[in-house]
Design a protein around this motif. Structure first.
Motif, PDB file in Angstrom:
ATOM      1  N   ASP A  47       0.858  -1.184   0.000  1.00  0.00           N
ATOM      2  CA  ASP A  47       0.000   0.000   0.000  1.00  0.00           C
ATOM      3  C   ASP A  47       0.896   1.236   0.000  1.00  0.00           C
ATOM      4  O   ASP A  47       2.127   1.117  -0.100  1.00  0.00           O
ATOM      5  CB  ASP A  47      -0.945   0.001   1.202  1.00  0.00           C
ATOM      6  N   GLU A  48       0.299   2.406   0.121  1.00  0.00           N
ATOM      7  CA  GLU A  48       1.085   3.646   0.074  1.00  0.00           C
ATOM      8  C   GLU A  48       2.085   3.729   1.227  1.00  0.00           C
ATOM      9  O   GLU A  48       3.219   4.193   1.045  1.00  0.00           O
ATOM     10  CB  GLU A  48       0.154   4.862   0.079  1.00  0.00           C
ATOM     11  N   ALA A  49       1.683   3.307   2.425  1.00  0.00           N
ATOM     12  CA  ALA A  49       2.593   3.367   3.575  1.00  0.00           C
ATOM     13  C   ALA A  49       3.805   2.467   3.347  1.00  0.00           C
ATOM     14  O   ALA A  49       4.940   2.830   3.701  1.00  0.00           O
ATOM     15  CB  ALA A  49       1.852   2.957   4.842  1.00  0.00           C
ATOM     16  N   ASP A  50       3.578   1.315   2.745  1.00  0.00           N
ATOM     17  CA  ASP A  50       4.670   0.381   2.459  1.00  0.00           C
ATOM     18  C   ASP A  50       5.613   0.969   1.409  1.00  0.00           C
ATOM     19  O   ASP A  50       6.844   0.856   1.523  1.00  0.00           O
ATOM     20  CB  ASP A  50       4.072  -0.940   1.963  1.00  0.00           C
ATOM     21  N   LEU A  51       5.047   1.595   0.404  1.00  0.00           N
ATOM     22  CA  LEU A  51       5.850   2.245  -0.628  1.00  0.00           C
ATOM     23  C   LEU A  51       6.702   3.345  -0.015  1.00  0.00           C
ATOM     24  O   LEU A  51       7.917   3.439  -0.295  1.00  0.00           O
ATOM     25  CB  LEU A  51       4.933   2.834  -1.707  1.00  0.00           C
ATOM     26  N   SER A  52       6.103   4.177   0.809  1.00  0.00           N
ATOM     27  CA  SER A  52       6.838   5.267   1.436  1.00  0.00           C
ATOM     28  C   SER A  52       7.977   4.744   2.303  1.00  0.00           C
ATOM     29  O   SER A  52       9.101   5.249   2.246  1.00  0.00           O
ATOM     30  CB  SER A  52       5.878   6.117   2.278  1.00  0.00           C
ATOM     31  N   ALA A  53       7.710   3.714   3.086  1.00  0.00           N
ATOM     32  CA  ALA A  53       8.734   3.153   3.975  1.00  0.00           C
ATOM     33  C   ALA A  53       9.906   2.592   3.177  1.00  0.00           C
ATOM     34  O   ALA A  53      11.073   2.781   3.550  1.00  0.00           O
ATOM     35  CB  ALA A  53       8.109   2.065   4.846  1.00  0.00           C
ATOM     36  N   PHE A  54       9.603   1.937   2.078  1.00  0.00           N
ATOM     37  CA  PHE A  54      10.671   1.359   1.248  1.00  0.00           C
ATOM     38  C   PHE A  54      11.539   2.454   0.632  1.00  0.00           C
ATOM     39  O   PHE A  54      12.768   2.371   0.634  1.00  0.00           O
ATOM     40  CB  PHE A  54      10.052   0.495   0.149  1.00  0.00           C
ATOM     41  N   LEU A  55      10.902   3.491   0.094  1.00  0.00           N
ATOM     42  CA  LEU A  55      11.653   4.569  -0.535  1.00  0.00           C
ATOM     43  C   LEU A  55      12.538   5.297   0.477  1.00  0.00           C
ATOM     44  O   LEU A  55      13.647   5.739   0.143  1.00  0.00           O
ATOM     45  CB  LEU A  55      10.699   5.556  -1.204  1.00  0.00           C
ATOM     46  N   LYS A  56      12.078   5.414   1.696  1.00  0.00           N
ATOM     47  CA  LYS A  56      12.885   6.069   2.730  1.00  0.00           C
ATOM     48  C   LYS A  56      14.121   5.238   3.085  1.00  0.00           C
ATOM     49  O   LYS A  56      15.172   5.787   3.442  1.00  0.00           O
ATOM     50  CB  LYS A  56      12.035   6.303   3.987  1.00  0.00           C
ATOM     51  N   LYS A  57      14.017   3.921   2.949  1.00  0.00           N
ATOM     52  CA  LYS A  57      15.133   3.031   3.273  1.00  0.00           C
ATOM     53  C   LYS A  57      16.118   2.871   2.108  1.00  0.00           C
ATOM     54  O   LYS A  57      17.299   2.612   2.319  1.00  0.00           O
ATOM     55  CB  LYS A  57      14.601   1.628   3.631  1.00  0.00           C
ATOM     56  N   LEU A  58      15.631   3.022   0.891  1.00  0.00           N
ATOM     57  CA  LEU A  58      16.440   2.728  -0.287  1.00  0.00           C
ATOM     58  C   LEU A  58      17.554   3.760  -0.464  1.00  0.00           C
ATOM     59  O   LEU A  58      17.280   4.958  -0.509  1.00  0.00           O
ATOM     60  CB  LEU A  58      15.546   2.713  -1.536  1.00  0.00           C
ATOM     61  N   PRO A  59      18.817   3.317  -0.577  1.00  0.00           N
ATOM     62  CA  PRO A  59      19.917   4.264  -0.813  1.00  0.00           C
ATOM     63  C   PRO A  59      19.644   5.136  -2.028  1.00  0.00           C
ATOM     64  O   PRO A  59      19.134   4.670  -3.057  1.00  0.00           O
ATOM     65  CB  PRO A  59      21.120   3.348  -1.031  1.00  0.00           C
ATOM     66  N   LYS A  60      19.984   6.418  -1.932  1.00  0.00           N
ATOM     67  CA  LYS A  60      19.622   7.393  -2.965  1.00  0.00           C
ATOM     68  C   LYS A  60      20.362   7.195  -4.281  1.00  0.00           C
ATOM     69  O   LYS A  60      19.957   7.743  -5.300  1.00  0.00           O
ATOM     70  CB  LYS A  60      19.860   8.816  -2.448  1.00  0.00           C
TER      71      LYS A  60
END
Length: 323
Positions: A47-60
């Protein structure tokens, strides 16, 4: 040849993530052209919360690319480095009537399903989506249109997440829509949108939808492995007309062919590589340029690394000479 497994090189990447993560996912299974190399990592958020959490963890420094239903996409044979995000129907596939002649829909909703939901709600203006073989995420990004109507005429606002996992709401005006174009930043991942129609009786809407479907059945190679319209229409004419005039109807390169039925549709006849398809497209562009002086622009998105056959040069590297 695959890519290094990001789940191993970034060990905590999957921790706390509820969606599905798949290393070296073959993209030939999800694109309509049925060809191309793998995604280094595919992520299907819950869901959107899962997407947001993943993007915050993913190295830039790791690239991110959203991919929808794959109808307008040519993946090169070397595959896509980084993370491909594919929104699931479960998390991003709902449609809801919200009043004021408006519908809220997830970006994973197929275009034709939005047309169906609008008909059930007695909302006109969506029948054109019946003839577009894609999903709403792509339609919102490229201002998809058909039969004289475009997405910009129906979209009110959309929700998107940036590379840092932050949520944004953009209005229609924010997108600066033009023909097959929006000005939305490339790193935004669209997740949902609000659309507005006009009240109409369901019977007349369904009659219009039937006309759109019948036209598509008659004029387009919908039972082939194709990516839809290959090139954008040049100003003042149609892409198929200049392709036909340049003698490219039915033209083949390896297992790739410009359709005999509609020569602006590129098809995989069975065993085409990504290289075959892109080389065919650039051959068509070169021949049209030489014949009419028109520089066709790709409508199909071509992404990823070239494979062992090497790169395909735009206009076959002869643009200046032909000009």
């Amino acid at each position: 040849m695959g890519f290094p497994d990001l789940l191993e090189t970034v060990p905590d990447l999957g921790e706390g993530i509820r969606g599905r993560l798949t290393a070296n996912q073959p993209l030939s299974a999800v694109t309509w052209l049925r060809t191309g190399g793998p995604a280094q990592l595919m992520f299907q958020p819950a869901d959107e919360a899962d997407l947001s959490a993943f993007l915050k963890k993913l190295p830039k420094d790791i690239p991110v690319l959203p991919v929808g239903l794959g109808s307008n996409l040519l993946v090169r044979d070397g595959g896509l480095e980084g993370v491909v995000i594919r929104l699931s129907a479960r998390g991003f596939g709902s449609i809801e009537e919200i009043g004021g002649n408006r519908l809220s829909a997830g970006a994973a909703v197929p275009d034709k399903r939005l047309a169906e939901a609008a008909a059930e709600a007695g909302l006109g203006g969506f029948a054109f989506y019946t003839g577009i073989p894609g999903g709403l995420g792509g339609a919102l990004r490229m201002n998809a249109g058909a039969h004289g109507t475009e997405t910009r005429e129906r979209m009110v606002e959309l929700t998107a997440f940036d590379r840092d996992g932050n949520r944004h709401v953009l209005t229609n005006a924010d997108l600066s829509y033009a023909y097959r174009h929006s000005s939305a930043p490339k790193d935004l991942i669209f997740t949902a949108a609000v659309f507005e129609g006009v009240p109409r009786d369901e019977a007349s809407i369904r009659a219009e939808m039937a006309d759109v479907a019948a036209h598509r059945e008659k004029a387009q190679p919908i039972r082939e492995k194709t990516g839809g319209s290959t090139f954008k229409n040049p100003p003042g004419t149609s892409a198929w007309k200049v392709i036909d005039a340049a003698g490219c109807r039915g033209l083949m390169v390896g297992g790739a062919q410009m359709s005999e039925m509609h020569c602006n549709f590129m098809i995989n006849t069975g065993d085409a590589s990504g290289h075959d398809l892109e080389l065919l497209g650039e051959t068509v562009r070169a021949r049209v340029l030489k014949h009419s002086g028109i520089r066709l622009e790709w409508e199909i998105k071509r992404l990823g690394r070239f494979g062992p056959e090497g790169p395909v040069e735009p206009f076959l590297g002869e643009e200046e000479e032909a000009a």
